[in-house]
Design an enzyme around this catalytic site. Structure first.
Site, PDB file in Angstrom:
ATOM      1  N   TYR A 131       0.847  -1.189   0.000  1.00 44.28           N
ATOM      2  CA  TYR A 131       0.000   0.000   0.000  1.00 44.28           C
ATOM      3  C   TYR A 131       0.887   1.246   0.000  1.00 44.28           C
ATOM      4  CZ  TYR A 131      -2.851   3.873   1.114  1.00 44.28           C
ATOM      5  OH  TYR A 131      -3.427   5.104   1.037  1.00 44.28           O
ATOM      6  N   HIS A 139      -2.879   0.503   6.646  1.00 43.26           N
ATOM      7  CA  HIS A 139      -3.998   0.167   5.755  1.00 43.26           C
ATOM      8  C   HIS A 139      -4.628  -1.167   6.121  1.00 43.26           C
ATOM      9  CE1 HIS A 139      -6.086   1.123   1.867  1.00 43.26           C
ATOM     10  NE2 HIS A 139      -5.753   2.330   2.264  1.00 43.26           N
TER      11      HIS A 139
HETATM   12 MG    MG Z   1      -5.434   5.591   4.914  1.00 48.42          MG
END
Ligand code: MG
Length: 442
Positions: free
Chosen positions: A196, A246
């Site tokens: 991410y 995340h």
């Molecule tokens: Mg975020």
């Protein structure tokens, strides 16, 4: 001799005469109320100027030239927001007075019976923010003035730095420092994995049992910890570093991760847990003092209330349109203030400039503002949305024009329609899987 009944008459006459101007003003006010703007039409404007689907609701009133815009962007399910507005909210709201924002919010919220879902909340947000825009335009004031005025001059933000390797991350962070930023989020890719915030070329040491994007939490954790060490060595102690997990790791890994990063003195760690696992925040709190940010996936008061009341996080970072707009977000900010929690609203590219202006309006009026996530507006976005928030030296500046101070050029918007997605998912995200094929949260 003055009789008692004369005293009553005198008092009544005095009261009536002193009330007459007030009554006249009240009648005048009531008269204005009777001619207050009514909702004449509700339209949905869709565009994709920067590879992300944006949805904006436009409310037109029966008064010439009086209208407003609100952000209703739910980019992963964008095609569902338009019918939620056009088929359900529009017929419910046509003819209603625009000046009753709270009443309209409450009645829209209740009108679906089942509530707190992302599609419906975004549709309500579009209406809510458009009504605040209208009220500001009527008053001839920016919305922040209607909320009590500024608590600060401008809004401190953080930028997104990332890279395939440690040196790339440091270089990316320096790019923000050179622009005047004091706060930078750092993310690093893991070779062969769909990380991410940053991915990295190469391949995993182990062969996955599938052909989908791959992610292994333990490898990411080792690489992220090393990244913080390098960033502190190369960038020093003064720069505020942030990081977004995340929600990709297990609850126990999250406890360990937050404990391990305490020594790097981060500004905050974001989403170490998913909304389904928020009871684990107490375990993190019991083990370290790493500042915690949470809430961008929240849709329901049942999610943020226990974290605020329990003082289990340091920053609440809901996505304004996902919780239903400015009106509910302001209540979240005020509730958070009571428990010493600061705000850090979710503000990347999947918020329209109208939504960004609503966020920084809240930032500028909230005593418990913490920090604002920043995402730049490209040329196409600025060609469509005139009056995007100004960025200077890492600070965002709110518009001084009435309402949000934003005008949407609908002809330009039509030149950037939703584009067919490469994966055929209409803006929806695909899956990410572990080596053995298990789907992970993303
Ligand atoms: Mg975020």
């Amino acid at each position: 001799m003055i009789l008692r009944r004369d005293l009553f008459r005198l008092a009544a006459a005095t009261t009536l005469s002193s009330l007459t101007p007030n009554l006249a003003r009240a009648e005048q006010h009531a008269g204005r109320g009777m001619v207050s703007p009514r909702i004449k039409d509700i339209q949905v404007i869709e565009c994709e100027p920067a590879g992300v689907r944006l949805t904006v609701v436009k409310i037109l009133t029966d008064q010439d030239g009086l209208y407003g815009y609100g952000c209703a962007t739910f980019t992963q399910r964008a095609d569902l927001v338009r019918p939620a507005v056009e088929k359900y909210l529009k017929p419910f709201l046509l003819g209603k007075a625009t000046d009753r924002i709270e009443d309209i919010w409450q009645s829209c919220y209740d009108s679906s019976y089942w509530k707190n879902g992302p599609v419906l909340n975004n549709a309500i947000s579009g209406v809510d923010q458009a009504l605040w825009d209208i009220k500001g335009r009527q008053a001839g004031m920016p919305v922040y003035q209607l909320l009590g005025g500024k608590c600060r001059e401008a809004v401190d933000t953080y930028g997104h730095a990332g890279g395939e390797d440690y040196a790339d991350v440091v270089s990316s962070a320096r790019h923000y420092v050179e622009q005047g930023f004091r706060n930078v989020r750092v993310q690093i890719g893991v070779p062969g994995m769909a990380g991410y915030g940053s991915s990295a070329a190469g391949s995993s040491n182990f062969k996955p049992l599938h052909d989908k994007p791959l992610f292994e939490p333990a490898q990411y954790i080792r690489r992220a910890l090393k990244m913080f060490e390098v960033c502190r060595q190369e960038l020093g102690d003064e720069l505020n570093l942030l990081h977004d997990v995340h929600e990709r790791i297990s609850p126990n890994q999250a406890v360990l991760f937050c404990k391990e990063v305490e020594k790097f003195n981060l500004f905050f760690v974001e989403d170490p847990l998913s909304p389904e696992d928020i009871d684990y925040f107490r375990q993190i709190r019991d083990n370290c003092a790493t500042p915690l940010a949470m809430g961008e996936l929240f849709n329901s008061p049942h999610e943020w209330q226990p974290l605020l009341e329990g003082r289990l996080i340091d920053y609440i970072r809901c996505h304004l349109s996902q919780v239903g707009g400015l009106s509910p977000a302001r209540k979240i900010a005020i509730l958070a203030e009571q428990f010493g929690v600061k705000t850090a609203w979710h503000g990347p590219g999947d918020v329209s400039p109208v939504g960004h202006m609503a966020q920084i309006t809240l930032d500028i009026v909230s005593p418990n503002f913490g920090i604002q996530e920043y995402s730049p507006f490209n040329d196409r976005t600025q060609a469509i949305f005139h009056g995007c928030p100004l960025m200077k030296d890492g600070y965002l500046w709110v518009n001084e024009a009435p309402g949000w101070g934003i005008e949407v050029d609908e002809k330009e918007a039509a030149k950037s329609p939703f584009t067919p997605s490469k994966n055929g998912l209409n803006g929806g995200w695909g899956e990410i899987r572990r080596l053995d094929g298990t789907v992970i949260k993303q």
